[in-house]
Write a protein that holds these residues in place. Structure first.
Motif, PDB file in Angstrom:
ATOM      1  N   ARG A 117       1.020  -1.139  -0.290  1.00 11.75           N
ATOM      2  CA  ARG A 117      -0.063  -0.107   0.222  1.00 11.75           C
ATOM      3  C   ARG A 117       0.904   0.989  -0.561  1.00 11.75           C
ATOM      4  NH1 ARG A 117      -5.508  -0.512   1.661  1.00 11.75           N
ATOM      5  NH2 ARG A 117      -5.542   1.613   1.826  1.00 11.75           N
ATOM      6  N   VAL A 118       0.306   1.746  -0.761  1.00 14.33           N
ATOM      7  CA  VAL A 118       1.715   3.227  -1.180  1.00 14.33           C
ATOM      8  C   VAL A 118       0.411   4.457   0.257  1.00 14.33           C
ATOM      9  CG1 VAL A 118       2.057   5.532  -2.027  1.00 14.33           C
ATOM     10  CG2 VAL A 118       2.456   2.706  -2.926  1.00 14.33           C
ATOM     11  N   THR A 119       0.799   4.800   0.993  1.00 12.62           N
ATOM     12  CA  THR A 119       0.041   5.520   1.990  1.00 12.62           C
ATOM     13  C   THR A 119      -1.313   4.946   2.543  1.00 12.62           C
ATOM     14  OG1 THR A 119      -1.734   6.250   0.858  1.00 12.62           O
ATOM     15  CG2 THR A 119       0.556   7.875   0.758  1.00 12.62           C
ATOM     16  N   GLY A 120      -2.231   5.305   3.790  1.00 11.91           N
ATOM     17  CA  GLY A 120      -3.369   4.764   3.913  1.00 11.91           C
ATOM     18  C   GLY A 120      -5.257   5.860   3.015  1.00 11.91           C
ATOM     19  N   PHE A 121      -4.424   6.667   2.598  1.00 12.17           N
ATOM     20  CA  PHE A 121      -6.139   6.750   1.617  1.00 12.17           C
ATOM     21  C   PHE A 121      -6.250   6.079   0.912  1.00 12.17           C
ATOM     22  CE2 PHE A 121      -2.874  10.460   2.495  1.00 12.17           C
ATOM     23  CZ  PHE A 121      -4.024  11.280   3.485  1.00 12.17           C
ATOM     24  N   GLU A 122      -7.857   6.107   0.876  1.00 14.11           N
ATOM     25  CA  GLU A 122      -8.826   4.984  -0.640  1.00 14.11           C
ATOM     26  C   GLU A 122      -9.931   6.059  -0.383  1.00 14.11           C
ATOM     27  OE1 GLU A 122      -9.363   1.049   2.268  1.00 14.11           O
ATOM     28  OE2 GLU A 122     -10.871   2.544   3.252  1.00 14.11           O
ATOM     29  N   CYS A 123     -10.518   5.353  -1.740  1.00 13.16           N
ATOM     30  CA  CYS A 123     -11.633   5.705  -1.876  1.00 13.16           C
ATOM     31  C   CYS A 123     -12.691   5.101  -1.536  1.00 13.16           C
ATOM     32  CB  CYS A 123     -11.781   6.411  -3.269  1.00 13.16           C
ATOM     33  SG  CYS A 123     -13.038   7.281  -3.848  1.00 13.16           S
ATOM     34  N   ARG A 124     -13.938   4.863  -1.016  1.00  8.91           N
ATOM     35  CA  ARG A 124     -14.469   3.986  -1.160  1.00  8.91           C
ATOM     36  C   ARG A 124     -16.090   4.877  -1.304  1.00  8.91           C
ATOM     37  NH1 ARG A 124     -14.853  -0.248   3.136  1.00  8.91           N
ATOM     38  NH2 ARG A 124     -13.322  -0.022   3.823  1.00  8.91           N
ATOM     39  N   THR A 125     -16.390   4.803  -3.207  1.00  7.47           N
ATOM     40  CA  THR A 125     -17.503   5.064  -3.754  1.00  7.47           C
ATOM     41  C   THR A 125     -19.036   4.655  -2.945  1.00  7.47           C
ATOM     42  OG1 THR A 125     -17.999   3.588  -4.913  1.00  7.47           O
ATOM     43  CG2 THR A 125     -15.624   5.287  -4.922  1.00  7.47           C
ATOM     44  N   GLY A 126     -19.196   4.350  -2.394  1.00  6.12           N
ATOM     45  CA  GLY A 126     -20.524   3.624  -1.728  1.00  6.12           C
ATOM     46  C   GLY A 126     -21.309   2.501  -2.892  1.00  6.12           C
ATOM     47  N   LYS A 127     -20.548   2.405  -4.218  1.00  2.00           N
ATOM     48  CA  LYS A 127     -21.288   1.911  -5.706  1.00  2.00           C
ATOM     49  C   LYS A 127     -20.498   0.505  -5.127  1.00  2.00           C
ATOM     50  CE  LYS A 127     -22.457   5.609  -8.562  1.00  2.00           C
ATOM     51  NZ  LYS A 127     -22.027   6.169  -9.997  1.00  2.00           N
ATOM     52  N   GLY A 128     -20.506  -0.417  -6.104  1.00  2.46           N
ATOM     53  CA  GLY A 128     -20.182  -1.723  -5.880  1.00  2.46           C
ATOM     54  C   GLY A 128     -20.479  -2.500  -7.293  1.00  2.46           C
ATOM     55  N   GLU A 129     -19.808  -3.914  -6.821  1.00  3.14           N
ATOM     56  CA  GLU A 129     -20.443  -4.661  -8.104  1.00  3.14           C
ATOM     57  C   GLU A 129     -21.404  -5.506  -7.556  1.00  3.14           C
ATOM     58  OE1 GLU A 129     -19.250  -4.770 -10.168  1.00  3.14           O
ATOM     59  OE2 GLU A 129     -16.756  -3.719 -10.080  1.00  3.14           O
ATOM     60  N   TYR A 130     -23.049  -6.244  -8.339  1.00  4.78           N
ATOM     61  CA  TYR A 130     -23.803  -6.620  -8.368  1.00  4.78           C
ATOM     62  C   TYR A 130     -24.053  -8.044  -9.125  1.00  4.78           C
ATOM     63  CZ  TYR A 130     -24.794  -2.706  -5.559  1.00  4.78           C
ATOM     64  OH  TYR A 130     -25.603  -2.091  -4.509  1.00  4.78           O
ATOM     65  N   LEU A 131     -24.105  -8.484  -8.872  1.00  3.98           N
ATOM     66  CA  LEU A 131     -24.610 -10.214  -9.272  1.00  3.98           C
ATOM     67  C   LEU A 131     -25.977 -10.032 -10.220  1.00  3.98           C
ATOM     68  CD1 LEU A 131     -23.998 -13.479 -10.459  1.00  3.98           C
ATOM     69  CD2 LEU A 131     -25.114 -14.041  -8.549  1.00  3.98           C
ATOM     70  N   VAL A 132     -25.937  -9.656 -11.220  1.00  2.00           N
ATOM     71  CA  VAL A 132     -27.464  -9.733 -11.959  1.00  2.00           C
ATOM     72  C   VAL A 132     -27.945 -10.452 -13.403  1.00  2.00           C
ATOM     73  CG1 VAL A 132     -27.005  -6.842 -11.350  1.00  2.00           C
ATOM     74  CG2 VAL A 132     -26.244  -8.224 -13.804  1.00  2.00           C
ATOM     75  N   SER A 133     -29.390 -10.220 -13.074  1.00  2.00           N
ATOM     76  CA  SER A 133     -30.120 -11.190 -14.456  1.00  2.00           C
ATOM     77  C   SER A 133     -31.292 -10.582 -14.452  1.00  2.00           C
ATOM     78  CB  SER A 133     -30.113 -11.862 -13.618  1.00  2.00           C
ATOM     79  OG  SER A 133     -31.135 -12.062 -12.397  1.00  2.00           O
ATOM     80  N   VAL A 134     -31.926 -10.987 -15.917  1.00  2.00           N
ATOM     81  CA  VAL A 134     -32.670  -9.784 -16.672  1.00  2.00           C
ATOM     82  C   VAL A 134     -34.308 -10.341 -15.427  1.00  2.00           C
ATOM     83  CG1 VAL A 134     -34.937  -9.256 -17.837  1.00  2.00           C
ATOM     84  CG2 VAL A 134     -32.040  -9.637 -18.763  1.00  2.00           C
ATOM     85  N   LYS A 135     -34.897  -9.283 -15.346  1.00  2.00           N
ATOM     86  CA  LYS A 135     -35.886  -8.952 -14.807  1.00  2.00           C
ATOM     87  C   LYS A 135     -37.354 -10.347 -15.831  1.00  2.00           C
ATOM     88  CE  LYS A 135     -36.135  -5.367 -10.901  1.00  2.00           C
ATOM     89  NZ  LYS A 135     -36.839  -4.277 -10.641  1.00  2.00           N
ATOM     90  N   HIS A 136     -37.818 -10.755 -14.349  1.00  2.00           N
ATOM     91  CA  HIS A 136     -38.935 -11.642 -15.525  1.00  2.00           C
ATOM     92  C   HIS A 136     -38.761 -12.506 -16.096  1.00  2.00           C
ATOM     93  CE1 HIS A 136     -41.728  -7.797 -13.614  1.00  2.00           C
ATOM     94  NE2 HIS A 136     -40.855  -7.562 -14.123  1.00  2.00           N
ATOM     95  N   ARG A 137     -37.361 -12.855 -16.408  1.00  2.00           N
ATOM     96  CA  ARG A 137     -37.218 -14.424 -17.313  1.00  2.00           C
ATOM     97  C   ARG A 137     -36.371 -15.097 -16.707  1.00  2.00           C
ATOM     98  NH1 ARG A 137     -31.753 -12.829 -21.325  1.00  2.00           N
ATOM     99  NH2 ARG A 137     -30.544 -13.440 -19.293  1.00  2.00           N
ATOM    100  N   GLY A 138     -37.524 -16.163 -16.378  1.00  2.00           N
ATOM    101  CA  GLY A 138     -37.093 -17.478 -15.494  1.00  2.00           C
ATOM    102  C   GLY A 138     -35.289 -17.121 -15.976  1.00  2.00           C
ATOM    103  N   ARG A 139     -34.568 -18.374 -14.758  1.00  2.00           N
ATOM    104  CA  ARG A 139     -33.196 -17.997 -15.050  1.00  2.00           C
ATOM    105  C   ARG A 139     -33.082 -19.836 -15.284  1.00  2.00           C
ATOM    106  NH1 ARG A 139     -32.574 -15.689  -9.726  1.00  2.00           N
ATOM    107  NH2 ARG A 139     -32.479 -13.723  -9.449  1.00  2.00           N
ATOM    108  N   SER A 140     -32.522 -20.574 -15.888  1.00  2.00           N
ATOM    109  CA  SER A 140     -32.544 -22.408 -16.062  1.00  2.00           C
ATOM    110  C   SER A 140     -31.786 -22.863 -14.895  1.00  2.00           C
ATOM    111  CB  SER A 140     -30.705 -22.436 -17.623  1.00  2.00           C
ATOM    112  OG  SER A 140     -29.670 -21.404 -16.504  1.00  2.00           O
ATOM    113  N   ALA A 141     -31.886 -24.173 -14.605  1.00  2.00           N
ATOM    114  CA  ALA A 141     -31.313 -24.802 -13.753  1.00  2.00           C
ATOM    115  C   ALA A 141     -29.907 -24.344 -13.345  1.00  2.00           C
ATOM    116  CB  ALA A 141     -31.884 -26.387 -13.874  1.00  2.00           C
ATOM    117  N   CYS A 142     -28.945 -24.040 -14.513  1.00  2.00           N
ATOM    118  CA  CYS A 142     -27.593 -23.993 -14.184  1.00  2.00           C
ATOM    119  C   CYS A 142     -26.895 -22.886 -13.585  1.00  2.00           C
ATOM    120  CB  CYS A 142     -27.278 -24.376 -15.595  1.00  2.00           C
ATOM    121  SG  CYS A 142     -26.691 -26.799 -15.653  1.00  2.00           S
TER     122      CYS A 142
END
Length: 306
Positions: free
Chosen positions: A267-292
């Protein structure tokens, strides 16, 4: 005669063969029969023959032959616009059908960095648990909620609020400066000193990703990159440059936490940015997921609780 037969015969009588249109697109893009032949693994004479066949089918010249390469005629320009749209649409449709309807496969969309540093290790563990399910990962940097129409699942950056998608939180966005452990950064202990250091830059004009000016801006500091700073248009390339000791770079926690723990980065300095956003697992609404897809989704979410 059945109506369907009439339609098929009309297409066969009027439309040129699909392979000639694919070759035409390559020739137009390269402005060269020879370069198109190399891309398509054909001989130059085979490309020339296909283009003569296409011009015969169209009934008009499509190319102006020049001493070096070819140029499109007005008719060729018009055809190219149509061919680009139709081939793109056909490619997307075939990809979607192949991905969605394979009974033992899951298709996942993600960015290059997330796929390489976070998702890939997960896939190794998933494959051990479910060897009969194939996970197809498609990595691109610029995509949005509409891109998910062609995939079972995706990992999308944002705030988790998409009108057309179901979303489950995976990872927070935490970004901090890192460097090779052999790089002497002991004297850097403030944002002002960091701004003067050799910082590896990320060119984010073509896709959504934080760069150094944005990172400093989140911390209330104005920053302009040096003219001769190293610049990369991919996060994975910039991170590789940092690993090789080219300078200080931005790293996301999902990329660098493990490397820090192993002593492969510092690490270089202790500074970091936390944006409040992130990564989400997503899929299309109202479309059934396959079993797999359902199995992979539940496994991945459960793995985040461990």
């Amino acid at each position: 005669m059945p109506a369907r037969t009439l339609i098929i015969n009309r297409y066969l009588r009027t439309l040129p063969p699909l392979e000639t249109l694919i070759t035409f697109e390559a020739v137009a893009r390269h402005a060269s029969f020879t370069a198109a032949a190399g891309e398509l693994f054909l001989t130059q004479s085979a490309v020339s023959k296909q283009m003569r066949q296409l011009e015969d089918a169209m009934g008009v010249p499509l190319f102006e032959r020049k001493p070096r390469g070819v140029a499109l005629t007005g008719a060729g320009d018009e055809l190219l616009m149509t061919v680009n749209v139709l081939l793109g649409t056909l490619y997307q449709s075939v990809t979607r059908i192949r991905n969605v309807h394979q009974s033992n496969a899951v298709s996942v969309l993600a960015t290059h960095a997330l796929a390489q540093f976070w998702l890939f290790p997960k896939l190794i563990e998933f494959n051990k648990a479910y060897p009969d399910i194939a996970v197809h990962v498609h990595a691109i940097n610029e995509f949005d909620d509409t891109s998910l129409n062609d995939f079972d699942l995706g990992v999308l950056y944002g705030d988790g609020d998409w009108a057309t998608l179901d979303s489950d939180f995976l990872l927070p966005e935490i970004v901090y400066p890192v460097a090779h452990p052999g790089l002497d950064v002991a004297a850097i202990d403030s944002l002002a000193q960091l701004a003067k250091a050799n910082l590896v830059q990320i060119d984010t004009r073509a896709w959504q990703c934080m760069d150094w000016p944005q990172w400093f801006g989140h911390l209330g500091v104005d920053y302009t990159p040096r003219d001769k700073a190293p610049v990369f248009n991919q996060l994975t390339l910039a991170y590789r440059a940092v690993q090789q000791g080219m300078g200080i770079g931005l790293a996301w926690s999902f990329m660098a936490d493990e490397a820090l723990a192993k002593g492969e980065l510092q690490r270089v300095t202790g500074f970091e940015c936390r944006t409040g956003k992130g990564e989400y697992l997503v899929s299309v609404k109202h479309r059934g997921r396959s079993a797999c897809a359902a199995v992979f989704r539940e496994w991945l979410l459960a793995s985040m609780q461990e």
